[in-house]
Write a protein that holds these residues in place. Sequence first.
Motif, PDB file in Angstrom:
ATOM      1  N   UNK A 207       0.828  -1.213   0.000  1.00  0.00           N
ATOM      2  CA  UNK A 207       0.000   0.000   0.000  1.00  0.00           C
ATOM      3  C   UNK A 207       0.852   1.249   0.000  1.00  0.00           C
ATOM      4  N   UNK A 208       1.899   1.232   0.812  1.00  0.00           N
ATOM      5  CA  UNK A 208       2.791   2.390   0.881  1.00  0.00           C
ATOM      6  C   UNK A 208       3.494   2.610  -0.456  1.00  0.00           C
TER       7      UNK A 208
ATOM      8  N   UNK B  92       7.415  23.778  -1.219  1.00  0.00           N
ATOM      9  CA  UNK B  92       6.394  22.854  -0.726  1.00  0.00           C
ATOM     10  C   UNK B  92       6.582  21.467  -1.343  1.00  0.00           C
ATOM     11  N   UNK B  93       6.842  21.428  -2.637  1.00  0.00           N
ATOM     12  CA  UNK B  93       7.056  20.146  -3.322  1.00  0.00           C
ATOM     13  C   UNK B  93       8.290  19.441  -2.740  1.00  0.00           C
ATOM     14  N   UNK B  94       9.342  20.191  -2.477  1.00  0.00           N
ATOM     15  CA  UNK B  94      10.549  19.598  -1.902  1.00  0.00           C
ATOM     16  C   UNK B  94      10.267  19.057  -0.501  1.00  0.00           C
ATOM     17  N   UNK B  95       9.488  19.797   0.287  1.00  0.00           N
ATOM     18  CA  UNK B  95       9.121  19.304   1.621  1.00  0.00           C
ATOM     19  C   UNK B  95       8.348  17.987   1.517  1.00  0.00           C
ATOM     20  N   UNK B  96       7.446  17.900   0.541  1.00  0.00           N
ATOM     21  CA  UNK B  96       6.682  16.663   0.340  1.00  0.00           C
ATOM     22  C   UNK B  96       7.618  15.503  -0.034  1.00  0.00           C
ATOM     23  N   UNK B  97       8.569  15.785  -0.891  1.00  0.00           N
ATOM     24  CA  UNK B  97       9.516  14.746  -1.301  1.00  0.00           C
ATOM     25  C   UNK B  97      10.396  14.307  -0.131  1.00  0.00           C
TER      26      UNK B  97
ATOM     27  N   UNK C  93       9.569   8.783   5.241  1.00  0.00           N
ATOM     28  CA  UNK C  93       8.613   7.677   5.304  1.00  0.00           C
ATOM     29  C   UNK C  93       9.230   6.404   4.727  1.00  0.00           C
ATOM     30  N   UNK C  94      10.006   6.560   3.666  1.00  0.00           N
ATOM     31  CA  UNK C  94      10.699   5.413   3.058  1.00  0.00           C
ATOM     32  C   UNK C  94      11.632   4.768   4.084  1.00  0.00           C
ATOM     33  N   UNK C  95      12.362   5.586   4.806  1.00  0.00           N
ATOM     34  CA  UNK C  95      13.276   5.061   5.829  1.00  0.00           C
ATOM     35  C   UNK C  95      12.504   4.352   6.943  1.00  0.00           C
TER      36      UNK C  95
ATOM     37  N   UNK D 156      15.182   5.337  -5.940  1.00  0.00           N
ATOM     38  CA  UNK D 156      16.001   6.065  -6.919  1.00  0.00           C
ATOM     39  C   UNK D 156      15.232   7.261  -7.484  1.00  0.00           C
ATOM     40  N   UNK D 157      13.958   7.058  -7.795  1.00  0.00           N
ATOM     41  CA  UNK D 157      13.142   8.158  -8.319  1.00  0.00           C
ATOM     42  C   UNK D 157      13.033   9.285  -7.295  1.00  0.00           C
ATOM     43  N   UNK D 158      12.884   8.910  -6.063  1.00  0.00           N
ATOM     44  CA  UNK D 158      12.749   9.891  -4.993  1.00  0.00           C
ATOM     45  C   UNK D 158      14.011  10.750  -4.881  1.00  0.00           C
ATOM     46  N   UNK D 159      15.152  10.111  -4.904  1.00  0.00           N
ATOM     47  CA  UNK D 159      16.425  10.844  -4.849  1.00  0.00           C
ATOM     48  C   UNK D 159      16.548  11.761  -6.063  1.00  0.00           C
ATOM     49  N   UNK D 160      16.196  11.235  -7.235  1.00  0.00           N
ATOM     50  CA  UNK D 160      16.290  12.013  -8.475  1.00  0.00           C
ATOM     51  C   UNK D 160      15.356  13.229  -8.435  1.00  0.00           C
ATOM     52  N   UNK D 161      14.118  13.024  -7.982  1.00  0.00           N
ATOM     53  CA  UNK D 161      13.156  14.125  -7.910  1.00  0.00           C
ATOM     54  C   UNK D 161      13.620  15.198  -6.922  1.00  0.00           C
TER      55      UNK D 161
END
Length: 156
Positions: free
Chosen positions: A18-19, A42-47, A53-55, A99-104
């Motif tokens: 789900x996550x 704001x977008x960076x804070x969300x990322x 959350x991933x951790x 990887x996508x998260x780091x890239x974004x």
Amino acid sequence: FDSLPPARYKETMNTILGWIQQSETKLSKPQVAVAEYEIMEQRLRELKALQISLQEQQKGLNYLSTTVEDMSRKAPAEVSQRYRSEIEAILGRWKKLSAQLVEHCQKTEDLMNKLQRFQNDTKTLKKWMAEVDVFLKEEWPALGDSEALEKQLEQC
């Protein structure tokens, strides 16, 4: 019976899946160029929150991997293979998501830096244009005043 997963395994699996689904949806938002620094912040804070959350979810993923390894030792080959395939698919999605998260995050930070430089350059340019405007509206010196003409020529 030893080869069956514990109840916690299925709960953790559902939580992780789900996550991952939620996170993939969040990251699938189109990356648009934004000219407002606050929106980018704001977008960076969300990322960054998604990274945290991933951790936090990593513990559950580790539990799943460990449980699959334990079950694999006790289960028949076909059952063991099914659970291994399932966890490998989840790990693949997890790595891709990470990887996508780091890239974004990196891309957003880079764009924010560029926007900040652009805004600073724009302020400097506007200030210079205002000074030039004042200069151009100044009264021109009389033709015979060579000292004033030289000074104005130097300013130009």
